[in-house]
Enzyme design. Structure first.
Site, PDB file in Angstrom:
ATOM      1  N   TYR A 108     144.315 118.943 -59.202  1.00 23.73           N
ATOM      2  CA  TYR A 108     145.473 118.339 -58.547  1.00 23.73           C
ATOM      3  C   TYR A 108     145.373 116.839 -58.747  1.00 23.73           C
ATOM      4  O   TYR A 108     144.307 116.252 -58.581  1.00 23.73           O
ATOM      5  CB  TYR A 108     145.471 118.650 -57.043  1.00 23.73           C
ATOM      6  CG  TYR A 108     146.567 117.920 -56.289  1.00 23.73           C
ATOM      7  CD1 TYR A 108     147.793 118.528 -56.056  1.00 23.73           C
ATOM      8  CD2 TYR A 108     146.374 116.607 -55.841  1.00 23.73           C
ATOM      9  CE1 TYR A 108     148.803 117.844 -55.394  1.00 23.73           C
ATOM     10  CE2 TYR A 108     147.385 115.922 -55.185  1.00 23.73           C
ATOM     11  CZ  TYR A 108     148.597 116.552 -54.959  1.00 23.73           C
ATOM     12  OH  TYR A 108     149.602 115.881 -54.315  1.00 23.73           O
ATOM     13  N   GLU A 196     153.467 113.641 -58.978  1.00 24.69           N
ATOM     14  CA  GLU A 196     152.451 114.657 -58.708  1.00 24.69           C
ATOM     15  C   GLU A 196     152.311 115.606 -59.895  1.00 24.69           C
ATOM     16  O   GLU A 196     153.317 116.100 -60.405  1.00 24.69           O
ATOM     17  CB  GLU A 196     152.861 115.449 -57.458  1.00 24.69           C
ATOM     18  CG  GLU A 196     151.851 116.499 -57.043  1.00 24.69           C
ATOM     19  CD  GLU A 196     152.379 117.328 -55.863  1.00 24.69           C
ATOM     20  OE1 GLU A 196     151.965 117.062 -54.730  1.00 24.69           O
ATOM     21  OE2 GLU A 196     153.203 118.217 -56.103  1.00 24.69           O
TER      22      GLU A 196
END
Ligand code: GDP
Ligand code: MN
Length: 385
Positions: A108, A196
């Protein structure tokens, strides 16, 4: 402001961040053709303004162009419900068809604006993917957070430290450092409030790649980027919020049944507080601004009435820049146009207040006027009770 995954990936790609080869399809025939181009085996991804698509059936690996087409038929027009959409879901009108990539590891990585420190922070985790929320909750120590100093920017040594913490070594570590520095450039150049990548992957072949991408632009910076308004997919937005944006009204939907129309954010907050004090529940926050015109008031009133949850309307306006008779005309115009029979309480004060009240009384609408905020709030609650 939101954009789709495929648009976010185009931006990342233009900053040398590797993304899978892909095409956007608007019909299931285009899905089939794109799948052929990818060699048959590919990933079909519903483009909506929300994440959590994988678990909701919006991301699927297929093996043949016909299978891709069938899946496209199933997805187009469907409302996809994910934990991020709300119960009514979001309609799929664009599908991203991408080459299937063999994934070895999922990370992530994001850069977001931390409003507490007024700085960007980089967040990374070695356990990325669709369960990132769970990782954050159950093992927060696995999440690395770095606050970026706006003066020095993100330094290579800082990025390297994070890459090493993710378990990357050698050339992959250096690739990751470069990727993070590029990601920071994206954030600055494009005025993002969030970029993101989840998951950021290492492929079986040993390359870093952004498998998913989400970008939010800072609404206050849209004026600096002429291309942004055209990038917006209005089909993904709440129609009430679109209209509010068009007329420059600050509108936020809330969960109660009293529609509120107020001028000035401070007065709006006070109105909501006092309404609650008297047992009412606001259906929205709507600030028509200081110098609203009759058209603007009419539009604001229509936006309030389009919300099916609204059972009554409470107008609290100080007529300084905007005269009370003009406000009254706007209300009457809008209420008559949409044949509004709901109870309305208007509390106004300021220039031409008597004329304004008289117009309302003579209008034939189900309207009452009030002299104070408390009286107005009490009255609309009574009328609904
Ligand atoms: P999200 O659920 O909305 O975040 O959608 P994602 O784009 O992240 O897709 C969900 C998951 O599908 C990812 O976390 C990956 O594990 C998987 N996935 C997406 N694309 C591919 C691909 O090309 N190959 C493989 N093997 N998995 C993929
Ligand atoms: Mn994802």
């Amino acid at each position: 402001m939101n954009i789709h995954e495929y648009q976010a990936k185009e931006i990342l790609s233009s900053y040398s961040i590797p993304v899978p080869r892909g095409r956007v399809a608007l019909t299931s025939d285009q899905v089939e053709r794109a799948a052929k181009e990818m060699g048959g085996r590919c990933v079909i991804k519903a483009q909506i303004y929300a994440g959590g698509r994988g678990k909701a059936g919006g991301v699927k690996l297929v093996h043949h162009p016909e299978q891709a087409q069938d899946y496209g038929k199933e997805l187009f027009g469907k409302r996809l419900v994910t934990p991020q959409t709300g119960p009514e879901g979001l309609k799929v009108r664009r599908i991203l068809v991408e080459e299937a990539v063999e994934i070895a590891r999922e990370f992530y990585l994001s850069i977001t604006l931390d409003r507490a420190t007024s700085r960007y922070c980089l967040i990374a985790s070695a356990e990325g993917g669709v369960d990132i929320e769970e990782v954050a909750q159950k093992s927060p120590e696995k999440i690395h957070v770095l606050t970026i100093d706006p003066y020095t920017g993100l330094r290579p040594y800082q990025a390297r430290r994070i890459a090493l913490a993710l378990g990357l070594t050698g050339s992959l570590c250096e690739d990751c450092v470069e990727l993070m520095l590029n990601l920071y450039k994206v954030v600055l150049d494009k005025d993002c409030s969030l970029v993101e990548i989840n998951p950021l992957v290492v492929t079986r072949a040993g390359w870093l790649m952004a498998m998913d991408a989400k970008i939010n632009f800072d609404d206050n910076a849209i004026f600096r980027h002429r291309e942004y308004p055209d990038m917006m997919d209005y089909s993904q937005l709440d129609t009430l919020e679109i209209n509010a944006g068009k007329y420059d009204l600050s509108y936020i939907k809330l969960s109660g049944n009293v529609g509120c129309m107020v001028n000035g954010a401070g007065l709006a907050m006070a109105t909501l507080d006092v309404l609650k004090e008297y047992g009412g529940e606001p259906a929205n926050f709507l600030d028509v601004g200081g110098g609203a015109t009759r058209e603007k008031v009419a539009e604001a009133f229509k936006i309030i009435l389009e919300d099916g949850d609204v059972k009554g309307v409470f107008v609290n306006i100080f007529g300084g820049i905007m005269r009370c008779d003009v406000i009254a005309q706007g209300i009457i115009e809008a209420a008559s146009e949409v044949h509004c029979t709901l109870p309305i309480v208007v509390r106004m004060d300021g220039s031409k207040v008597q004329e304004g009240k008289q117009l309302l009384v003579d209008s034939g609408l189900n309207v009452q006027t009030a002299d104070s905020l408390g009286e107005g709030a009490e009255r609309i609650v009574q009328m609904l009770g």
